[in-house]
Scaffold this active site. Structure first.
Site, short mmCIF file in Angstrom:
data_model
loop_
_atom_site.label_atom_id
_atom_site.label_comp_id
_atom_site.label_asym_id
_atom_site.label_seq_id
_atom_site.Cartn_x
_atom_site.Cartn_y
_atom_site.Cartn_z
N SER A 128 -5.43 -7.90 8.32
CA SER A 128 -4.36 -6.89 8.34
C SER A 128 -3.74 -6.84 9.73
CB SER A 128 -4.92 -5.52 7.96
OG SER A 128 -5.80 -5.04 8.96
N ASP A 162 0.82 -1.21 0.00
CA ASP A 162 0.00 0.00 0.00
C ASP A 162 0.85 1.26 0.00
OD1 ASP A 162 -2.08 -1.74 0.07
OD2 ASP A 162 -2.87 -1.12 2.01
N ASP A 205 -6.87 5.82 12.50
CA ASP A 205 -5.49 6.28 12.33
C ASP A 205 -5.39 7.56 11.52
OD1 ASP A 205 -4.25 4.42 13.89
OD2 ASP A 205 -3.74 3.06 12.26
N ARG A 215 0.91 6.41 17.06
CA ARG A 215 0.65 7.37 15.98
C ARG A 215 1.21 8.77 16.25
NH1 ARG A 215 0.85 3.02 13.67
NH2 ARG A 215 -1.03 2.11 12.73
#
Length: 406
Positions: A179, A16, A125, A96
């Site tokens: 994922s 990605d 996110d 994050r």
């Protein structure tokens, strides 16, 4: 707003973000600088560097930020005993703000006018990355390709990759079963085979912990030392923050501790099902609460417990760099002045249980609580007046109600 001339991309080296790298180059005609963070995800990161170089990144940053991650983000969060919706130890959420911080810092270093991330438009996110970025630089441009491009399926992504000579691993040509996001604090697995919350997660989803039923048949006892609210040693061995969490992960994973199957309420509104493994964090939370139990005053502890859900929600929702989180952190940190000592844990078949705790700053007084002669440490007659004063308003309420009922 004019097209960016240079973008700093949060880059994993996976399919990605590799597609995003090329898409930014073709869509905007801009330079792309990549940033890959070693957060302890357990993967070799040099291939990401090689891939970014092959794809024409103008500069490549691959950084080991494990110590900073644990010291400046994980440990402050654990001083608060932060748990979202009663169960989740916030492993993805807390990583994050660090990634965003470095994205913005690198953007300033290289003269970039934008940063980019690979978070989708459905998840939390995107919010976390962007709130952190704007808090650190209100003028930064944030590019979120998943909200802009027309590559809306795995087939289209693969077609774009092939058209632009982006290497695709063979197993990526099929549908990934789920994922994964990982760092030193936890592993998070979501999507695909995990989307039905009524169906038990397959055994192969778990990566950091053995099944509790397959864990050792003998318990293991460990000791975690604390100074001012932060863990500093395991079994008497002084360790750095990242070393300590790595050690606790090893011990907790071996005994099947820290598995969680959770349906959580995302900030963007929907519910999602995730499988989390937080072996070291589970041990750390248990031990921290145990050392607080003998070193924190009841009023301070109860106030912390009232503040904790709001603090945890701020982290989950992406407000690490907000003034309210900073204010709460100051109060939490002030409470940890005497949270120093040692906790003994028993690890067995998926459980981490406190079996001992001691501290030079302990508020526990055996003289006051003993069932034997307390030698005058506590006069039990004092309790009568204490009870009568606290009962006064209840008596007045009861008397009124009795009078009204006639």
């Amino acid at each position: 707003m004019p097209a960016p001339k240079k973008v700093v991309l949060a880059y994993s080296g996976g399919l990605d973000t590799s597609i995003i790298l090329k898409w930014l180059q073709t869509e905007y005609g801009c330079e792309v600088v990549t940033f890959t963070a070693d957060l302890g995800q357990g993967e070799e990161l040099e291939p990401a560097r090689a891939k970014a170089e092959m794809m024409g990144a103008s500069a490549i940053y691959v950084e080991d930020v494990r110590e900073e991650f644990v010291r400046d983000f994980v440990f402050p969060m654990f001083r608060a005993n932060a748990v979202y919706e009663g169960l989740y130890l916030l492993g993805t959420s807390i990583a994050r703000p660090l990634i965003s911080k470095r994205l913005v810092e690198i953007a300033h270093e290289v003269g970039a006018d934008a940063v980019a991330h690979g978070a989708t438009g459905k998840g939390n996110d995107q919010v976390r990355f962007e709130l952190a970025a704007y808090a650190l630089d209100p003028n930064i441009k944030v590019i979120a390709p998943w909200r802009e491009w027309d590559l809306t399926s795995r087939t289209k992504l693969l077609e774009f990759a092939e058209a632009n000579q982006i290497p695709v691993a063979k197993d990526k040509r099929g549908e990934a079963p789920f994922s994964v996001d990982a760092n030193l604090l936890h592993t998070s697995s979501e999507g695909k085979v995990l989307e039905d919350p009524a169906v038990d997660a397959p055994d192969y989803v778990y990566q950091r912990t053995v099944a509790p039923e397959d864990a050792p048949n003998e318990p293991e006892y460990i000791e975690v030392g604390f100074e001012r609210g932060d863990a500093v040693s395991v079994n008497g061995e002084a360790l750095s923050p990242a070393e300590l969490l790595t050690k606790l992960n090893e011990l907790g994973g071996k005994h099947g501790c820290g598995r969680l199957d959770l349906v959580e309420g995302r900030f963007v509104g929907m519910k999602s099902r995730g499988i989390y493994e937080t072996p070291g964090g589970t041990l750390l939370l248990e031990a921290h609460r145990a050392i607080e139990s003998i070193t924190l005053d009841r009023g301070a502890m109860h106030l912390k417990d009232q503040l904790m859900p709001q603090y945890a929600e701020l982290i989950y929702n992406g407000f690490w760099f907000s003034p309210e989180r900073t204010m709460l952190q100051a109060a939490i940190d002030a409470s940890q002045t005497h949270v120093t000592g040692t906790v003994r844990l028993k690890l067995y078949k998926g459980h981490a249980r406190t079996v001992g705790r001691w501290s030079d700053y302990s508020l526990y007084s055996e003289a006051h609580v003993t069932f034997e002669d307390d030698a005058g440490a506590y006069d039990q007659k004092d309790a009568a007046g204490f009870i009568q004063l606290n009962a006064l308003r209840l008596k007045l309420l009861a008397a009124r109600d009795k009078r009204i009922k006639g």
